[in-house]
Design a protein around this motif. Structure first.
Motif, PDB file in Angstrom:
ATOM      1  N   PHE A   1     -10.920  26.001   3.646  1.00 29.14           N
ATOM      2  CA  PHE A   1     -11.271  24.995   2.641  1.00 29.14           C
ATOM      3  C   PHE A   1     -10.055  24.646   1.795  1.00 29.14           C
ATOM      4  CE2 PHE A   1     -12.835  23.903  -1.648  1.00 29.14           C
ATOM      5  CZ  PHE A   1     -13.571  22.771  -1.335  1.00 29.14           C
ATOM      6  N   GLY A   2      -9.255  25.661   1.458  1.00 34.44           N
ATOM      7  CA  GLY A   2      -8.034  25.427   0.693  1.00 34.44           C
ATOM      8  C   GLY A   2      -7.072  24.522   1.431  1.00 34.44           C
ATOM      9  N   TRP A   3      -6.933  24.716   2.752  1.00 34.05           N
ATOM     10  CA  TRP A   3      -6.039  23.880   3.548  1.00 34.05           C
ATOM     11  C   TRP A   3      -6.527  22.438   3.613  1.00 34.05           C
ATOM     12  CZ3 TRP A   3      -1.306  25.072   4.467  1.00 34.05           C
ATOM     13  CH2 TRP A   3      -0.922  26.416   4.616  1.00 34.05           C
ATOM     14  N   VAL A   4      -7.848  22.251   3.650  1.00 35.41           N
ATOM     15  CA  VAL A   4      -8.397  20.891   3.644  1.00 35.41           C
ATOM     16  C   VAL A   4      -8.070  20.199   2.323  1.00 35.41           C
ATOM     17  CG1 VAL A   4     -10.526  19.534   3.704  1.00 35.41           C
ATOM     18  CG2 VAL A   4     -10.220  21.435   5.298  1.00 35.41           C
ATOM     19  N   ILE A   5      -8.181  20.932   1.207  1.00 35.37           N
ATOM     20  CA  ILE A   5      -7.819  20.386  -0.107  1.00 35.37           C
ATOM     21  C   ILE A   5      -6.350  19.994  -0.122  1.00 35.37           C
ATOM     22  CG2 ILE A   5      -7.568  20.931  -2.569  1.00 35.37           C
ATOM     23  CD1 ILE A   5     -10.455  20.507  -1.695  1.00 35.37           C
ATOM     24  N   ILE A   6      -5.494  20.858   0.438  1.00 36.26           N
ATOM     25  CA  ILE A   6      -4.055  20.573   0.506  1.00 36.26           C
ATOM     26  C   ILE A   6      -3.803  19.300   1.295  1.00 36.26           C
ATOM     27  CG2 ILE A   6      -1.842  21.400   1.418  1.00 36.26           C
ATOM     28  CD1 ILE A   6      -2.930  24.274   0.873  1.00 36.26           C
ATOM     29  N   LEU A   7      -4.478  19.155   2.431  1.00 39.39           N
ATOM     30  CA  LEU A   7      -4.310  17.973   3.279  1.00 39.39           C
ATOM     31  C   LEU A   7      -4.686  16.701   2.521  1.00 39.39           C
ATOM     32  CD1 LEU A   7      -3.755  16.650   6.036  1.00 39.39           C
ATOM     33  CD2 LEU A   7      -6.110  17.203   6.674  1.00 39.39           C
ATOM     34  N   ILE A   8      -5.814  16.729   1.849  1.00 41.69           N
ATOM     35  CA  ILE A   8      -6.259  15.563   1.078  1.00 41.69           C
ATOM     36  C   ILE A   8      -5.256  15.229  -0.021  1.00 41.69           C
ATOM     37  CG2 ILE A   8      -8.044  14.700  -0.498  1.00 41.69           C
ATOM     38  CD1 ILE A   8     -10.060  16.414   1.145  1.00 41.69           C
ATOM     39  N   CYS A   9      -4.802  16.264  -0.735  1.00 41.06           N
ATOM     40  CA  CYS A   9      -3.850  16.052  -1.824  1.00 41.06           C
ATOM     41  C   CYS A   9      -2.523  15.498  -1.309  1.00 41.06           C
ATOM     42  CB  CYS A   9      -3.610  17.357  -2.584  1.00 41.06           C
ATOM     43  SG  CYS A   9      -4.994  17.875  -3.619  1.00 41.06           S
ATOM     44  N   ASP A  10      -2.101  15.931  -0.131  1.00 39.26           N
ATOM     45  CA  ASP A  10      -0.855  15.417   0.448  1.00 39.26           C
ATOM     46  C   ASP A  10      -0.951  13.925   0.735  1.00 39.26           C
ATOM     47  OD1 ASP A  10       1.481  17.084   0.842  1.00 39.26           O
ATOM     48  OD2 ASP A  10       0.188  18.427   1.971  1.00 39.26           O
ATOM     49  N   VAL A  11      -2.077  13.500   1.285  1.00 41.12           N
ATOM     50  CA  VAL A  11      -2.267  12.078   1.587  1.00 41.12           C
ATOM     51  C   VAL A  11      -2.286  11.258   0.297  1.00 41.12           C
ATOM     52  CG1 VAL A  11      -3.863  10.376   2.557  1.00 41.12           C
ATOM     53  CG2 VAL A  11      -3.467  12.545   3.752  1.00 41.12           C
ATOM     54  N   VAL A  12      -3.026  11.747  -0.699  1.00 42.62           N
ATOM     55  CA  VAL A  12      -3.093  11.043  -1.987  1.00 42.62           C
ATOM     56  C   VAL A  12      -1.717  11.007  -2.653  1.00 42.62           C
ATOM     57  CG1 VAL A  12      -4.070  11.115  -4.322  1.00 42.62           C
ATOM     58  CG2 VAL A  12      -5.525  11.594  -2.347  1.00 42.62           C
ATOM     59  N   ALA A  13      -0.986  12.130  -2.592  1.00 39.93           N
ATOM     60  CA  ALA A  13       0.346  12.190  -3.204  1.00 39.93           C
ATOM     61  C   ALA A  13       1.310  11.226  -2.528  1.00 39.93           C
ATOM     62  CB  ALA A  13       0.887  13.621  -3.148  1.00 39.93           C
ATOM     63  N   ALA A  14       1.221  11.093  -1.204  1.00 39.37           N
ATOM     64  CA  ALA A  14       2.094  10.166  -0.478  1.00 39.37           C
ATOM     65  C   ALA A  14       1.911   8.747  -0.995  1.00 39.37           C
ATOM     66  CB  ALA A  14       1.789  10.237   1.021  1.00 39.37           C
ATOM     67  N   TRP A  15       0.660   8.346  -1.165  1.00 40.49           N
ATOM     68  CA  TRP A  15       0.348   7.001  -1.651  1.00 40.49           C
ATOM     69  C   TRP A  15       0.776   6.823  -3.106  1.00 40.49           C
ATOM     70  CZ3 TRP A  15      -3.623   6.547  -5.430  1.00 40.49           C
ATOM     71  CH2 TRP A  15      -3.910   5.219  -5.823  1.00 40.49           C
ATOM     72  N   ALA A  16       0.427   7.805  -3.961  1.00 41.13           N
ATOM     73  CA  ALA A  16       0.710   7.675  -5.392  1.00 41.13           C
ATOM     74  C   ALA A  16       2.208   7.720  -5.677  1.00 41.13           C
ATOM     75  CB  ALA A  16      -0.017   8.782  -6.161  1.00 41.13           C
ATOM     76  N   LEU A  17       2.946   8.591  -4.993  1.00 42.05           N
ATOM     77  CA  LEU A  17       4.395   8.651  -5.192  1.00 42.05           C
ATOM     78  C   LEU A  17       5.069   7.355  -4.739  1.00 42.05           C
ATOM     79  CD1 LEU A  17       5.258  12.328  -4.179  1.00 42.05           C
ATOM     80  CD2 LEU A  17       5.441  11.312  -6.453  1.00 42.05           C
ATOM     81  N   TYR A  18       4.528   6.743  -3.700  1.00 38.14           N
ATOM     82  CA  TYR A  18       5.067   5.445  -3.274  1.00 38.14           C
ATOM     83  C   TYR A  18       4.946   4.428  -4.407  1.00 38.14           C
ATOM     84  CZ  TYR A  18       5.071   0.760  -1.371  1.00 38.14           C
ATOM     85  OH  TYR A  18       5.317  -0.577  -1.186  1.00 38.14           O
ATOM     86  N   LEU A  19       3.781   4.381  -5.051  1.00 34.70           N
ATOM     87  CA  LEU A  19       3.585   3.436  -6.138  1.00 34.70           C
ATOM     88  C   LEU A  19       4.489   3.740  -7.328  1.00 34.70           C
ATOM     89  CD1 LEU A  19      -0.321   3.084  -6.116  1.00 34.70           C
ATOM     90  CD2 LEU A  19       1.371   1.493  -5.192  1.00 34.70           C
ATOM     91  N   VAL A  20       4.708   5.027  -7.591  1.00 33.86           N
ATOM     92  CA  VAL A  20       5.564   5.420  -8.716  1.00 33.86           C
ATOM     93  C   VAL A  20       7.026   5.078  -8.448  1.00 33.86           C
ATOM     94  CG1 VAL A  20       6.478   7.413  -9.994  1.00 33.86           C
ATOM     95  CG2 VAL A  20       4.024   7.240  -9.547  1.00 33.86           C
ATOM     96  N   LEU A  21       7.480   5.315  -7.214  1.00 33.21           N
ATOM     97  CA  LEU A  21       8.905   5.189  -6.893  1.00 33.21           C
ATOM     98  C   LEU A  21       9.295   3.844  -6.300  1.00 33.21           C
ATOM     99  CD1 LEU A  21       9.410   8.759  -5.385  1.00 33.21           C
ATOM    100  CD2 LEU A  21      10.161   7.958  -7.630  1.00 33.21           C
ATOM    101  N   ALA A  22       8.328   3.007  -5.933  1.00 32.71           N
ATOM    102  CA  ALA A  22       8.642   1.698  -5.350  1.00 32.71           C
ATOM    103  C   ALA A  22       9.532   0.842  -6.249  1.00 32.71           C
ATOM    104  CB  ALA A  22       7.352   0.953  -5.007  1.00 32.71           C
ATOM    105  N   PRO A  23       9.343   0.865  -7.588  1.00 29.96           N
ATOM    106  CA  PRO A  23      10.239   0.075  -8.441  1.00 29.96           C
ATOM    107  C   PRO A  23      11.703   0.521  -8.368  1.00 29.96           C
ATOM    108  CG  PRO A  23       8.232   0.621  -9.628  1.00 29.96           C
ATOM    109  CD  PRO A  23       8.221   1.437  -8.366  1.00 29.96           C
ATOM    110  N   VAL A  24      11.957   1.766  -7.951  1.00 31.95           N
ATOM    111  CA  VAL A  24      13.342   2.243  -7.822  1.00 31.95           C
ATOM    112  C   VAL A  24      13.956   1.670  -6.547  1.00 31.95           C
ATOM    113  CG1 VAL A  24      14.839   4.266  -7.697  1.00 31.95           C
ATOM    114  CG2 VAL A  24      12.730   4.359  -9.051  1.00 31.95           C
TER     115      VAL A  24
END
Length: 238
Positions: free
Chosen positions: A64-87
């Motif tokens: 279950f912990g690994w599934v949470i990690i997987l979900i968080c990785d996908v969300v982080a990939a998207w959110a970090l793109y939005l944060v860093l795209a202006p750079v």
């Protein structure tokens, strides 16, 4: 439309990325650092089999912990793109794709643990296999888990290199975070290349792990904390 605008808001993106990274860090400590390290004994299939068999709910909690990690990785990939795209939009997209590729590999890794669970919980229906054969299959899956994850972590290291470079180019993010991310990326790449191609050099791998543990830990954690408590101003797109 209003919800889409909220999701693309710099503050909302930063909060989403920071929260995902923090949740993932705690889930990784719980799943891998605490449970996996407690149940899996290298080069001892019999003890590992017994540990998982007698702590099956704990092993399910790890899954279950690994599934949470997987979900968080996908969300982080998207959110970090939005944060860093202006750079730099192109490089931030590259970083996002590298993390998504890593996430896909992580999904394959998790399937190895599912196979271990099926082997142990259905051992009675696998009566044609001896206990030694079941243990050997279990260790094969656990070793595949480690080896395939190492491939993924090399790609993850590439992701950190790109994110580290973008944070150094940012006008807002502290340079120390970018330096730690770059060092962490180098650490992931070198350690896991050695894990795959030079597994017999265990002392070298231990030394590299000791050297790079701090930047590998503090890089993303520092970025996560900064994202949670700072409001990233808009920057011009490169």
């Amino acid at each position: 439309m209003r919800s889409v605008k909220k999701l693309s808001d710099p503050r909302m993106s930063a909060l989403t990325a920071g929260t995902s990274l923090i949740v993932m860090a705690f889930a990784a400590f719980f799943a891998y650092g605490f449970i996996h390290g407690r149940l899996v004994v290298q080069n001892n299939p019999a003890l590992t089999f017994q540990n998982i068999l007698t702590s099956i709910n704990l092993f399910k909690a790890e899954l279950f912990g690994w599934v949470i990690i997987l979900i968080c990785d996908v969300v982080a990939a998207w959110a970090l793109y939005l944060v860093l795209a202006p750079v730099h939009k192109g490089l931030s997209l590259l970083a996002a794709w590298l993390r998504l590729i890593y996430s896909a590999i992580l999904g394959i890794v998790i399937l190895n643990l599912v196979f271990v669970l099926l082997l142990i919980t259905n051992s009675a229906s696998l009566a044609s296999f001896s206990i030694e054969q079941l243990q050997a299959l279990m260790m094969l899956s656990l070793n595949a888990f480690q080896s395939i994850w190492s491939i993924g972590l090399i790609i993850f290291g590439g992701h950190l290199l790109v994110v580290g470079y973008l944070t150094l180019r940012s006008r807002n993010i502290p340079r120390i975070i970018g330096i730690l991310l770059l060092l962490g990326g180098i650490g992931y790449i070198f350690i896991h290349l050695c894990n795959i191609f030079l597994p017999e050099y265990s002392k070298l791998i231990s030394t590299l792990t000791l050297i790079f543990t701090l930047p590998m830990t503090l890089g993303e954690l520092g970025l996560a904390i900064w994202l949670l408590f700072k409001n990233p101003a808009r920057e011009s797109v490169s």
